[in-house]
Design an enzyme around this catalytic site. Structure first.
Site, PDB file in Angstrom:
ATOM      1  N   ASP A  38      -7.577   1.663   2.353  1.00 56.72           N
ATOM      2  CA  ASP A  38      -7.241   2.704   3.327  1.00 56.72           C
ATOM      3  C   ASP A  38      -7.998   4.016   3.154  1.00 56.72           C
ATOM      4  OD1 ASP A  38      -5.807   3.798   5.494  1.00 56.72           O
ATOM      5  OD2 ASP A  38      -4.342   4.694   4.164  1.00 56.72           O
TER       6      ASP A  38
ATOM      7  N   ASP B 133       1.112   5.151  -0.432  1.00 59.71           N
ATOM      8  CA  ASP B 133       0.373   6.407  -0.514  1.00 59.71           C
ATOM      9  C   ASP B 133       0.986   7.288  -1.590  1.00 59.71           C
ATOM     10  OD1 ASP B 133      -1.617   6.219   1.638  1.00 59.71           O
ATOM     11  OD2 ASP B 133       0.124   6.057   2.942  1.00 59.71           O
TER      12      ASP B 133
ATOM     13  N   HIS C 104       0.855  -1.183   0.000  1.00 56.41           N
ATOM     14  CA  HIS C 104       0.000   0.000   0.000  1.00 56.41           C
ATOM     15  C   HIS C 104       0.893   1.235   0.000  1.00 56.41           C
ATOM     16  CE1 HIS C 104      -3.216   2.752   0.879  1.00 56.41           C
ATOM     17  NE2 HIS C 104      -2.506   3.223   1.896  1.00 56.41           N
TER      18      HIS C 104
ATOM     19  N   HIS D   9      -6.246   9.610  -1.278  1.00 62.37           N
ATOM     20  CA  HIS D   9      -6.890   9.673   0.038  1.00 62.37           C
ATOM     21  C   HIS D   9      -6.055  10.286   1.154  1.00 62.37           C
ATOM     22  CE1 HIS D   9      -5.135   5.469   0.300  1.00 62.37           C
ATOM     23  NE2 HIS D   9      -4.690   6.008   1.415  1.00 62.37           N
TER      24      HIS D   9
END
Length: 1008
Positions: free
Chosen positions: A381, A271, A269, A585
């Protein structure tokens, strides 16, 4: 204790503790260090790049200065290139040799600190260097030289627990080196020692999770004790195989037939921005992709899922060598493009078209680059999930949805892990919520046991998904994780672990659980509610960009269809992708470092300037020559004589009546509304002259700005905690209340270190009070709200979301209701009672709250508040400081349809350009409940016109669509503009549609 006697329970407890302590020390101090027991130092030279990162070709040609382990390097956000050289010792013939490079890692924070990418001397990427993954393969044979270049990024370790830090902005981060090169060696990789460490770790974790009276626990304990007895701590490499023999039996004991089944999906994951800028994410994804593709060479059964098409596009652009490796493994089915979105976006705040385009651009990239179309949505997330998503997902051609974040709920435990998620239109999507409660699993026994214990569907279903790999800042899976997966594939006391792709899991889960429960409505995250408000400029930039893109597509399509101008396909594609990127996000929610949001503000300004240029060119082409003025309306409803999505020749608007002063108060009256503003600048009366009723409760005042302290317990930029309401300051002192031209009143206030300037405006013929608010904000750890108490008894509010709206309770009957104390709405929020409602519309605000209060004289009143500004200090200590402008309006007597109409008008003001030709709307719909959301030309450049519309009121609708140009064919399509297998094909001469509540329809019109 006498040999041969049975120890007491207390003695057994002490015995367990002794063995466990012995094991922990042996693993920490003897076994793990012995993996690289033999080593020789590499020769190290360094070049410190000035400023921003440079490509390999530029770095390779620089002058490198000698340095060594222990030397400092790397100011915050700096880049140092290390050249490592050495010769493999001749006595290591037949051994596996690796380079061990520790850049100064903190092993407990993978993904949040310094990282590196290694290259061969000719520029071929090798693999990334990360905490817990600090080795490089060595192909050189004994006696041969070895050389590698390492691009080391000095990313500062920003503590995400909420400490105020200057490190998030290179202007304040300082220049002192942050790291010391800890190790740079050639070393013999002791495979048997490494395998022993993995055996011990897996069994130790499993043992600690088993019940204290389970025989299996003691079987493992004694086996571990025997292994330690067999291990010579002075010669770990020479005795590791003997120790492993003592563990073979307990490792070979198979899992129970009823053991929970886990699909382990490798991923990272990453970002797209957070505690690092986007330029660093470009390097993070390259390092991670290099890692996993290298891992695939040694582990053919390993599969890795990577979401976010933007990140793969970055690799393609900036690291073509890594990208070629990615494409090779995609073709082999090992590297799996997943999720189908441009980025893992927020889903609360992006508008309907933007949410659709996340899938359009993401899926199109995967299809065009790899010939792959993901069937799942991968959003572990994001901070809550809009109830519009199930329909959008389905119309994008996907069928499964994965999230994990709901496990962070503060109050209520979500009741399912596998379920059907039903959206506002009734569409259902098979959804999984991994019970492991992390999207960064390392496949430890503790996490696997938690996934099994926590799984809510036990007895009905048997399998769950575990996303494994270091993430947030990247790194991905490691060979240690794969070793754990291999050992737990069939191990007594453990869930059964299989390496799967997302598709393999979902197909198996559907077959395993054919009749799952249904969850209807949004997946509201009971946390991170402050993300609806933090970083107001970022949110305003997003809202403005979305509406400018709507206008650009509409007017360019109209001009192109009439042969007046070309259609800017490439420019619009590029601009859409830039807007979609900033909906990631941690960007749109306002939870990134200062650097990210400063760049976002600049990006939005550039986007707006280019779109304004595109729109202006299209409108001038449409208006033609002439001495008049043409007013264009891009809203889906008529306004002031201008048709929806069309233009009209217009003259001067009638002036608004001036404000009348009576006993220190000012009154605005346009024959529809009468607004009274007192000397405090508050609205003390708002009479709806059409309905004959007062809108405000007795004794209440509207346009009330309120300040609360705002220091949440955790996650400053993310959270608003409910106790903020315990203290409030009403801003009732005005420095000035005065007329501000026709139909307007000016109010000026000062408070704390800040000031506010408002204009309250009542336009001729308008049933709404517009309020323009300018705030010069210099507060810290406070939240600014704008309150409107309303004399309606509402038990729920209605909030606009993508392609529709949701109802949320205004009461707090249950813990689920009370947890929604801060809610997200797009352009409007509505409250009402039978026969009468009020809407509050806005042009850039997302956070709201709705509460109920006893009404003087009996009954209950309702207060709607907009959350305008916050001032958290982490991760950006200067969040929201400075000048801001907000537009919002109160719409009395509003039904839902009025809220929809006024919300669009607040965000799409009419445009007036010189000219003499009012081109009719390219398309029009005869039912006001049906809203045209997008008009554009088809992406395949065929010249077809694409129209996307939806039912906006939550009821059935029958509408007729007309096109100003002759049409030879009409086809219903999915979001990617592909014909739906069972899609409608209306008669081109009579395009009629029957829509169910909130249904989205995309039509492709072929001009005759």
């Amino acid at each position: 204790m006498t040999i041969g006697t049975i120890p007491s329970g207390a003695q057994m407890h002490d015995d367990r503790a002794l063995v466990e302590a012995r094991l922990a020390r042996a693993l920490r101090e003897r076994i793990r260090p012995a993996v690289y027991a033999r080593s020789v130092p590499l020769t190290v030279a360094a070049w410190h790049a000035p400023g921003e990162p440079v490509p390999f070709a530029e770095a390779a040609g620089q002058e490198y200065a000698p340095t060594a382990a222990g030397e400092p390097w790397g100011p915050p956000w700096g880049t140092t290139w290390f050249r490592l050289t050495g010769t493999v010792p001749a006595e290591w013939a037949g051994e596996t040799v690796e380079a061990v490079v520790d850049l100064g890692f903190d092993a407990d924070r993978p993904g949040f600190q310094c990282e590196g990418l290694a290259y061969t001397p000719d520029g071929a990427p090798v693999k990334g260097l990360n905490p817990r993954n600090a080795w490089l393969p060595v192909a050189a044979r004994p006696g041969e030289p070895y050389e590698v270049l390492v691009e080391a990024a000095a990313n500062p370790l920003i503590d995400y627990r909420g400490y105020v830090t200057p490190l998030g902005d290179p202007r304040t981060a300082g220049t002192a080196p942050m790291y010391r090169l800890a190790r740079a060696d050639l070393a013999v990789f002791e495979r048997e020692v490494w395998e022993l460490a993995r055996d011990v770790e897996v069994l130790d974790h499993l043992m600690r999770r088993l019940g204290t009276h389970e025989p299996r626990r003691f079987e493992i304990l004694r086996a571990l004790e025997r292994a330690l007895d067999a291990l010579d701590l002075q010669d770990v490499p020479g005795t590791a195989a003997r120790a492993r023999e003592r563990l073979a039996g307990v490792l070979a004991s198979p899992a129970h037939a009823s053991a929970h089944r886990i699909s382990a999906v490798g991923h990272a994951h990453i970002d797209s921005a957070w505690l690092w800028p986007m330029r660093e994410t470009v390097r993070k994804v390259a390092r991670t992709a290099a890692n996993v593709t290298a891992l695939m060479e040694d582990h053919p059964g390993f599969r890795f899922a990577m979401s976010q098409a933007q990140q793969l596009a970055w690799i393609k652009e900036h690291h073509p060598g890594v990208y070629e490796r990615v494409k090779k493994h995609v073709a082999a089915g090992r590297f799996v493009p997943a999720g189908g979105m441009w980025v893992e976006s927020d889903t609360n705040m992006p508008g309907g078209e933007a949410m659709a385009r996340q899938f359009v651009h993401g899926k199109r990239f995967f299809i065009e680059e790899f010939g792959v179309e993901p069937a799942e949505v991968w959003l572990p997330d994001s901070f809550g999930y809009s109830a519009a998503l199930p329909q959008i997902v389905t119309l994008a051609g996907s069928r499964w949805f994965l999230t994990q974040k709901i496990s962070w709920n503060q109050v209520n435990r979500f009741p399912h892990h596998t379920f059907l998620w039903e959206g506002i239109d009734g569409t259902r999507v098979f959804t999984h919520f991994p019970p492991v409660d992390t999207y960064n699993s390392d496949l430890s026994g503790t996490e696997l046991a938690h996934a099994s214990d926590n799984f809510a569907e036990k007895g009905r279903a048997t399998r769950s998904l575990v996303p494994f790999g270091y993430g947030d800042g990247g790194g991905g899976p490691t060979r240690e994780m794969l070793a754990r997966a291999a050992r737990t594939a069939d191990l007594e006391g453990s869930p059964r672990v299989e390496l799967h792709t997302p598709e393999e899991f979902f197909r198996a889960a559907e077959a395993d659980y054919p009749d799952p429960p249904v969850w209807s409505g949004e997946l509201y995250l009971e946390l991170h509610r402050g993300t609806y408000t933090s970083q107001a400029r970022t949110k305003q930039g997003n809202r403005r960009s979305e509406h400018l893109l709507r206008e650009a597509e509409l007017w360019c399509a109209t001009a192109a269809a009439h042969g007046l101008a070309g259609y800017p396909y490439d420019r619009l594609d590029r601009l859409w992708k830039r807007v979609l990127l900033h909906q990631f996000h941690d960007v749109l929610p306002g939870s990134s470092i200062a650097w990210v949001h400063r760049e976002a503000e600049r990006a939005y300004a550039e986007i707006a300037a280019e779109l304004e240029e595109i729109i202006d060119g299209a409108l001038r082409a449409l208006a033609g020559e002439g001495g008049g003025t043409v007013t264009f309306n891009a809203a889906p409803h008529p306004r002031d004589g201008v048709p929806a999505l069309g233009a009209a020749l217009t003259g001067e608007a009638p002036p608004s009546p001036p404000a009348a002063e009576h006993d220190g108060t000012y009154v605005l009256d346009n024959g529809l509304l009468r607004v009274t503003v007192d000397r405090r600048g508050l609205v003390v009366s708002l009479l709806d002259l059409v309905a004959g009723r007062e809108v405000l409760p007795p004794g209440a005042a509207g346009n009330l700005l309120q300040i609360h302290p705002d220091l949440p317990n955790h996650w400053d930029a993310w959270d608003i905690d409910p106790f903020y309401r315990n203290t409030v300051t009403d801003l009732v002192d005005a420095e000035e209340v005065a007329p501000a031209g026709p139909g307007a009143i000016r109010v000026v206030r000062a408070f704390g270190s800040s000031s506010v300037r408002q204009t309250l405006r009542l336009r001729p013929g308008a049933r709404r009070l517009d309020i323009e608010t300018q705030v010069d904000w210099h507060e810290t750890e406070k939240i600014l709200k704008a309150a409107f108490p309303l004399d309606v008894q509402a038990d729920r509010s209605s909030s606009e979301i993508q392609y529709g709206h949701v109802h949320r309770p205004a009461h707090t009957n249950t813990s689920w209701d009370a947890a929604r104390f801060e809610i997200c709405a797009h352009r409007w929020i509505h409250v009402g009672e039978p026969g009468y409602g009020v809407a509050v519309v806005n042009d850039s605000t997302y956070g709201h709250d709705v509460t109920r209060q006893p009404r003087t004289g009996g009954g209950t009143a309702t207060t709607v508040r907009l959350s305008l500004l916050r001032a958290p200090r982490f991760p950006d200590p200067e969040t929201d400081q400075g000048l801001h402008r907000f537009g919002y309006a109160l719409v009395p007597g509003a039904a839902i349809g009025d809220a929809v109409r006024e919300g669009y008008h607040a965000n799409l003001p009419p445009r007036a350009v010189p000219g003499g030709r009012a081109v009719p709307p390219l398309v029009a719909v005869d039912d006001p409940a049906v809203v045209v959301e997008a008009v554009k030309l088809a992406d395949d450049r065929s010249g077809d016109i694409v129209v996307r519309l939806y039912e906006s009121l939550g009821g059935r609708a029958a509408a007729r669509l007309t096109c100003h140009l002759p049409v030879s064919g009409v086809q219903e399509c999915d979001l990617l503009e592909r014909p739906l297998p069972a899609g409608r094909t209306p008669d081109p001469g009579e395009i009629t549609l029957a829509l169910r509540p909130f249904e989205i329809v995309t039509l492709r019109l072929t001009p005759a």
